[in-house]
Design an enzyme around this catalytic site. Structure first.
Site, PDB file in Angstrom:
ATOM      1  N   GLU A  16       0.823  -1.213   0.000  1.00 26.81           N
ATOM      2  CA  GLU A  16       0.000   0.000   0.000  1.00 26.81           C
ATOM      3  C   GLU A  16       0.857   1.264   0.000  1.00 26.81           C
ATOM      4  O   GLU A  16       0.606   2.207   0.742  1.00 26.81           O
ATOM      5  CB  GLU A  16      -0.985  -0.017   1.169  1.00 26.81           C
ATOM      6  CG  GLU A  16      -1.931  -1.213   1.106  1.00 26.81           C
ATOM      7  CD  GLU A  16      -3.003  -1.232   2.195  1.00 26.81           C
ATOM      8  OE1 GLU A  16      -2.777  -0.640   3.255  1.00 26.81           O
ATOM      9  OE2 GLU A  16      -4.052  -1.849   1.960  1.00 26.81           O
ATOM     10  N   ASP A  38      -8.442  -9.006   4.140  1.00 25.24           N
ATOM     11  CA  ASP A  38      -8.167  -7.858   5.001  1.00 25.24           C
ATOM     12  C   ASP A  38      -9.227  -7.697   6.083  1.00 25.24           C
ATOM     13  O   ASP A  38     -10.037  -6.773   6.021  1.00 25.24           O
ATOM     14  CB  ASP A  38      -8.097  -6.592   4.131  1.00 25.24           C
ATOM     15  CG  ASP A  38      -7.441  -5.435   4.859  1.00 25.24           C
ATOM     16  OD1 ASP A  38      -7.066  -5.615   6.018  1.00 25.24           O
ATOM     17  OD2 ASP A  38      -7.321  -4.361   4.256  1.00 25.24           O
ATOM     18  N   GLU A  64     -12.516  -2.014  12.106  1.00 21.38           N
ATOM     19  CA  GLU A  64     -12.588  -1.329  10.809  1.00 21.38           C
ATOM     20  C   GLU A  64     -13.750  -1.841   9.956  1.00 21.38           C
ATOM     21  O   GLU A  64     -14.525  -1.058   9.418  1.00 21.38           O
ATOM     22  CB  GLU A  64     -11.264  -1.515  10.061  1.00 21.38           C
ATOM     23  CG  GLU A  64     -11.262  -0.882   8.684  1.00 21.38           C
ATOM     24  CD  GLU A  64      -9.913  -1.004   7.973  1.00 21.38           C
ATOM     25  OE1 GLU A  64      -8.970  -1.572   8.553  1.00 21.38           O
ATOM     26  OE2 GLU A  64      -9.824  -0.523   6.822  1.00 21.38           O
TER      27      GLU A  64
HETATM   28  C1  GCV Z   1      -2.511   0.542   8.432  1.00 18.60           C
HETATM   29  C2  GCV Z   1      -6.140  -1.969   5.589  1.00 18.60           C
HETATM   30  C3  GCV Z   1      -6.513  -0.673   6.253  1.00 18.60           C
HETATM   31  C4  GCV Z   1      -5.343   0.283   6.321  1.00 18.60           C
HETATM   32  C5  GCV Z   1      -4.192  -0.426   7.035  1.00 18.60           C
HETATM   33  C6  GCV Z   1      -3.848  -1.696   6.260  1.00 18.60           C
HETATM   34  C7  GCV Z   1      -2.759  -2.506   6.942  1.00 18.60           C
HETATM   35  O1  GCV Z   1      -5.894  -1.776   4.235  1.00 18.60           O
HETATM   36  O2  GCV Z   1      -7.607  -0.092   5.596  1.00 18.60           O
HETATM   37  O3  GCV Z   1      -5.739   1.423   7.024  1.00 18.60           O
HETATM   38  O4  GCV Z   1      -3.063   0.396   7.148  1.00 18.60           O
HETATM   39  O5  GCV Z   1      -4.995  -2.517   6.191  1.00 18.60           O
HETATM   40  O6  GCV Z   1      -3.088  -3.424   7.669  1.00 18.60           O
HETATM   41  O7  GCV Z   1      -1.588  -2.198   6.746  1.00 18.60           O
END
Ligand code: GCV
Length: 636
Positions: A256, A335, A363
């Site tokens: 990411e 995720d 989340e």
């Molecule tokens: C910390 C998901 C979340 C991100 C997070 C990522 C991760 O994509 O939406 O906010 O980033 O996981 O675990 O690195």
């Protein structure tokens, strides 16, 4: 003794929770920081400390087989005798006594039980102070500066220790420019926090950027470049000079947008081993996340499958990591959705130390506005109800923190139970989530009446499955609003580069991940799971659309068609939230007023949101499929 002073609500370990200790004659032998912590706790709990013949005796000298954190409780002639091999065991035994643990030998299932904060130092323009944080601001930083609310940090350390947690990562795995300085010129802030956690036997870890040497003037961060090796060695030496018991580094690399070894044509083993080499002389570890996938995928290309990514990247590296590397794997291949199979990587790295990461911060499970007790999900993954078991394979357990500066610590007061359950399941994978909830209830609401206990079970025990019913049918995920991830948006991620699709069309829904006709993902599992998932007839219903693209008329194992299952579960899930709200109203006299009101308000939002989910999902699939509900209920 409330866990913290007002104005924070003493929602955990209030005075009555210390009943097993209060007023008793207690003898403690041993010395050192943790023994002093135990003594301070006992004094505050109203124990009478004695030199000889206590009713309760804590002492060192237990069986060395109990290792660093284990202990034994013996009950003899009305006395309670506790023996531990090391002071950490004495600390844990204290909290076990509060739970009125029976006599026996206790030791944790895994050595490291860690909570990872996604706290930023600066306020991030999109993510705020805490990424995916639903419990207020950070306990550690506010708007770029350390908060220095050290009593609150100490109270937090105590709260974590009471759950059995022994490691904490302080900052977000997405490491922005300011946060790289925590490793260097802002290290004193970390040392100050580490001093508070140390009193409760918790070691502090830091998320670091793989590109940290570049931030500090080097031309690159190639893990095989001697200058880079020397930079990490020196930075790490300086960390240990200031924090001798520092735990180590946590790294999100090539994920990411975070930098990583791929930039230099190196592997994740090269990257992880670089940091491990710097940490090894000091006894530290590097947690290297396996959450590596292409987030710039072409949605038109159905041959690419994000679920495959971690396995494809990491299994060729099994055996190539140094001993002090811990590869940290999310529990599922995608995720943190409300329902996913266990990540196949977990069963495919026999020569690597693995940590399994779960997400206490909610989340994708209601963002601590919805009540969703996650212990049943975690317990089923650990035990391997619907896939390979995590228990016995994971060497460590990690939870993304759900805590913040909210007066109730977790935004939703009842979300505290998730943090508690994480610690307890990490300590003992065999514990029953219902029993854990009972323990938490006793510690949080001392003297809880049978009516209160029954109500908490009624609203919490099944709340994860309720949440799943009104949001995520049959293993489909990501039907959330893009970006913040709250509330329904069925096609929100369908045509995006994130690799998170449901492939609904007029005939059917779900992702074909079979070897025979799909992405081949089922082939990443060991037998018998590879065959079970491969077959639409054998695949567990709750994962049916995770592994298969099925016609709406396909009959599931429970006898219903896919489309009728979608309608039924969404009506049922929303109705269950209304019942949760009704039950909560019956115990207004049994819990502190502020807590009652906070939960009541949140349940109103949960009912509203569940109805929104129900109506959007049902309307979407009615419009796509044209198949009416057998029961003729309103669908728009
Ligand atoms: C910390 C998901 C979340 C991100 C997070 C990522 C991760 O994509 O939406 O906010 O980033 O996981 O675990 O690195």
């Amino acid at each position: 003794m409330p866990i913290v002073d007002e104005p924070v609500h003493p929602a955990w370990l209030p005075p009555g929770a210390w009943r097993p200790i209060t007023g008793r004659r207690v003898r403690v032998t041993g010395e050192g920081l943790l023994v002093r912590t135990v003594l301070a706790e006992l004094r505050a709990a109203g124990a009478t400390l004695v030199e000889t013949d206590g009713d309760v005796e804590f002492g060192l000298g237990g069986d060395p087989a109990l290792d660093g954190e284990g202990f034994e409780i013996v009950r003899r002639d009305g006395r309670t005798l506790i023996r531990a091999a090391a002071p950490h065991g004495l600390l844990h035994s204290l909290f076990h006594l509060l739970r009125e643990a029976p006599a026996g030998r206790y030791r944790p299932a895994v050595d490291r039980r860690m909570v990872d904060h996604w706290d930023n130092v600066d306020v991030h323009p999109v993510m705020g102070q805490v990424e995916r944080g639903y419990a207020g601001g950070s306990l550690f930083w506010r708007a770029g500066e350390p908060r220095r609310d050290l009593p609150r940090v100490a109270a937090y350390a105590r709260l974590l220790a009471a759950c059995g947690v022994n490691a904490v990562a302080l900052n977000n795995v997405n490491v922005h420019a300011t946060e790289t300085r925590l490793l260097t010129d802002r290290l004193a802030e970390v040392a100050e926090l580490a001093a508070e956690f140390r009193r409760y036997g918790i070691r502090v870890h830091l998320s670091v950027s793989f590109a940290a040497p570049v931030h500090h003037g080097l031309p690159g961060a190639d893990p095989l470049d001697d200058r880079v090796v020397a930079w990490w060695a020196e930075a790490t030496r300086a960390v240990y000079e200031m924090i001798p018991d520092f735990g180590g580094y946590l790294v999100k690399a090539d994920s990411e947008g975070q930098p990583g070894p791929f930039t230099y044509g190196r592997s994740h083993a090269d990257g992880a081993n670089l940091l491990a080499g710097a940490l090894a002389p000091h006894g530290g570890v590097v947690h290297w996340r396996a959450f590596v996938y292409n987030h710039r995928q072409d949605w038109r290309d159905r041959s690419v499958d994000r679920a495959r990514a971690a396995y494809d990247h990491f299994t060729p590296l099994d055996g190539a990591f140094r001993d002090n590397v811990v590869v940290q794997v999310k529990h599922g291949p995608m995720d943190f959705q409300a329902r996913e199979p266990v990540a196949p990587l977990i069963a495919a790295m026999p020569a690597t130390r693995l940590a399994v990461e779960v997400q206490a911060t909610q989340e994708y499970t209601g963002q601590q506005r919805h009540l969703c007790y996650l212990a049943p999900m975690w317990s089923s993954l650990l035990r391997g109800t619907d896939g390979p078991a995590i228990a016995g394979v994971a060497a460590e357990m990690v939870a993304v923190a759900n805590t913040g500066d909210d007066p109730f610590w977790t935004g939703h007061p009842l979300a505290q139970a998730n943090l508690y359950a994480f610690g307890r399941l990490a300590w003992d994978h065999t514990l029953d989530p219902v029993t854990i909830l009972d323990e938490w209830t006793g510690l949080t609401f001392p003297g809880a009446s049978p009516a209160l206990r029954a109500t908490l079970h009624a609203v919490m025990d099944g709340s994860w499955q309720t949440y799943e019913r009104y949001t995520a049918p049959l293993g489909v995920g990501f039907m959330v609003r893009p970006g913040h991830h709250y509330g329904p948006d069925v096609d929100g991620y369908e045509y995006t580069p994130w690799g998170t699709y449901h492939h609904a069309d007029r005939d059917g829904v779900g992702v074909d991940r079979t070897v025979a006709t799909g992405t081949g993902f089922t082939g990443q599992y060991p037998q018998p799971w590879a065959s079970i998932y491969e077959s639409a007839a054998d695949c567990p219903d709750e994962l049916a659309l995770f592994f298969h693209h099925l016609p709406y008329g396909h009959v599931l194992r429970d006898g219903r068609t896919v489309i009728q299952h979608i309608y039924d579960t969404h009506f049922a899930g929303a109705a269950e939230t209304a019942e949760m709200r009704r039950r909560w109203q019956t115990i207004s006299d049994e819990v502190p007023t502020e807590l009652f009101r906070r939960v009541a308000g949140l349940l109103n939002e949960q009912v509203r949101s569940a109805e929104e989910w129900r109506d959007q999902i049902n309307a979407y699939f009615l419009r796509k499929s044209g198949v009416p509900d057998e029961h003729g209920r309103p669908i728009y």
